[in-house]
Design an enzyme around this catalytic site. Structure first.
Site, PDB file in Angstrom:
ATOM      1  N   GLU A 292       2.034 129.288  11.292  1.00 23.99           N
ATOM      2  CA  GLU A 292       2.361 128.583  10.054  1.00 23.99           C
ATOM      3  C   GLU A 292       3.853 128.558   9.789  1.00 23.99           C
ATOM      4  OE1 GLU A 292       1.324 132.833   8.714  1.00 23.99           O
ATOM      5  OE2 GLU A 292       0.812 131.442  10.312  1.00 23.99           O
TER       6      GLU A 292
ATOM      7  N   ASN B 124      -7.186 129.753   5.464  1.00 24.16           N
ATOM      8  CA  ASN B 124      -8.088 129.674   6.620  1.00 24.16           C
ATOM      9  C   ASN B 124      -9.380 130.444   6.381  1.00 24.16           C
ATOM     10  OD1 ASN B 124      -6.592 127.995   8.322  1.00 24.16           O
ATOM     11  ND2 ASN B 124      -5.454 129.688   9.228  1.00 24.16           N
TER      12      ASN B 124
ATOM     13  N   ASP C  75      -5.478 123.350   9.210  1.00 20.18           N
ATOM     14  CA  ASP C  75      -4.847 122.297  10.008  1.00 20.18           C
ATOM     15  C   ASP C  75      -4.359 121.151   9.137  1.00 20.18           C
ATOM     16  OD1 ASP C  75      -5.314 123.753  12.276  1.00 20.18           O
ATOM     17  OD2 ASP C  75      -7.039 122.569  12.949  1.00 20.18           O
TER      18      ASP C  75
ATOM     19  N   ASP D  81       7.797 129.182   5.958  1.00 15.03           N
ATOM     20  CA  ASP D  81       6.490 129.805   6.161  1.00 15.03           C
ATOM     21  C   ASP D  81       5.578 129.419   4.999  1.00 15.03           C
ATOM     22  OD1 ASP D  81       5.041 132.103   7.811  1.00 15.03           O
ATOM     23  OD2 ASP D  81       4.585 132.410   5.693  1.00 15.03           O
TER      24      ASP D  81
END
Length: 383
Positions: free
Chosen positions: A293, A258, A267, A250
């Site tokens: 993620e 983000n 991304d 993770d």
């Protein structure tokens, strides 16, 4: 409803025309030969029936037969026998006999090869013998000049006509063969086109199947592919007595990336992690984007201690990575949980759940670390 009549073969119609003309010419030759001779009414009746009526009867018979071609081949032999009977009745005039024999043996050979010639050599004398028995043996080979010239001209015309028929048949056969070759070439082209289309369909099918098993952003396998693969690999590990390891990954504080830099920045982080996982995976490993993620690396035949080493290398390599994004240089860390067979579970669900539990222990312990799943130990209540 009346049955539709069967179309007669081309050969039957052609023989009917040639037989009608040739037998009519034989009647004329016989009439010319009769000059100065006294033919009996019975002989004239025979000549009329044979040379003028018989061709139409044979054509009718061939058209009515179930197998018209076979019936026509039989008619050719009847022609030979009847011509032998006629020349015997006429006293074997040389040119008439020669014309009748050469015409029938040539025609039968052209239609039935050498067997036709052999059958004619039997049928023609048999007919002549029957004529001798009916009309008596009379040898009168002299042929008058009118009959002689007519037989020479008629025989020449008949043989030329046969040559033309043979040319026509050969030409039709050649055209048919050329049409068949063109058709074969067209069929081969169609077959090759179909073969190419099937190959393209197979390629597209493989691509669609691959796309269905791949994550659109990172190109790694997706969770659906992992579910089917993990069960298969775990069954093989149990059968062969081999280890198997899972590492659950993770990205730390991914939501913050983000929110701060935008989803395009996130991304880019996901893409770089996907590239790193793909580069570190062995040929038999399965690198998968598990969701959001979270990533998972399935490593068949790898024992727990080796899997921990691999997980630490992955954490270190990713932590050292700098991801350019416009004017920014992004960095992130990983929290990783490890589970392995045997020892941490006997089913795919258990191994994934235990790797996930180890992952969240790594997050609770401060992130940017690797944790191994540890079974919970029940502590007995104090007495």
């Amino acid at each position: 409803m009346a049955d539709t009549p069967t179309k007669k073969p081309w050969l039957v119609g052609m023989h009917y025309r040639m037989r009608t003309v040739a037998f009519a010419m034989m009647f004329v030759a016989s009439a010319l030969h009769s000059t100065g001779k006294s033919y009996s009414p019975g002989l004239w009746l025979l000549l009329v029936l044979l040379f003028l009526i018989y061709p139409h009867f044979q054509y009718y018979r061939a058209c009515r037969a179930g197998d018209a071609l076979n019936a026509e081949m039989h008619n050719l032999l009847v022609d030979s026998a009847l011509l032998g009977l006629a020349v015997a009745a006429l006293g074997f005039p040389l040119w008439i006999t020669f014309s009748a024999f050469l015409g029938t043996v040539s025609n039968n050979t052209a239609n039935m090869n050498w067997r036709g010639a052999g059958k004619t050599l039997l049928a023609f004398p048999a007919g002549a013998l029957a004529g001798c028995l009916v009309f008596g043996f009379n040898l009168s080979p002299d042929t008058g000049w009118p009959a002689t010239f007519f037989c020479i001209a008629g025989l020449t015309g008949y043989l030329v006509a046969m040559g033309n028929v043979s040319f026509t048949r050969i030409s039709r056969l050649r055209l048919t063969r050329e049409a068949l070759r063109h058709r074969e070439a067209e069929l081969m082209d169609v077959n090759q086109t179909l073969h190419r289309n099937f190959q393209e369909i197979d390629v597209l099918h493989d691509q669609l199947r691959e796309q269905a098993n791949r994550d659109a952003l990172t190109g790694l396998f997706n969770r659906r592919y992992l579910d089917s693969t993990l069960d298969r690999e775990l069954s093989r590990s149990k059968r062969d007595g081999l280890p198997l390891a899972l590492i659950m990954i993770d990205i730390d504080h991914f939501k913050q990336i983000n929110d701060t830099y935008g989803h395009q920045a996130g991304d880019q982080i996901l893409l770089r992690l996907g590239e790193l996982l793909a580069s570190m995976a062995r040929a038999g490993d399965v690198a998968c984007r598990y969701g959001g993620e979270e990533f998972l690396l399935l490593m068949p035949t790898m024992p727990l201690d080796a899997a921990v080493v691999r997980a630490r290398e992955l954490r270190t390599n990713f932590g050292d990575m700098v991801v350019p994004f416009g004017e920014f240089r992004l960095k992130a860390t990983l929290s990783i949980g490890v589970s392995a067979y045997p020892g941490h579970g006997v089913s795919a669900e258990e191994l994934i759940r235990h790797a996930d539990e180890a992952l969240y222990r790594a997050k609770r312990s401060g992130r940017n670390r690797v944790e191994i799943w540890i079974p919970k130990v029940d502590v007995p209540d104090a007495q």
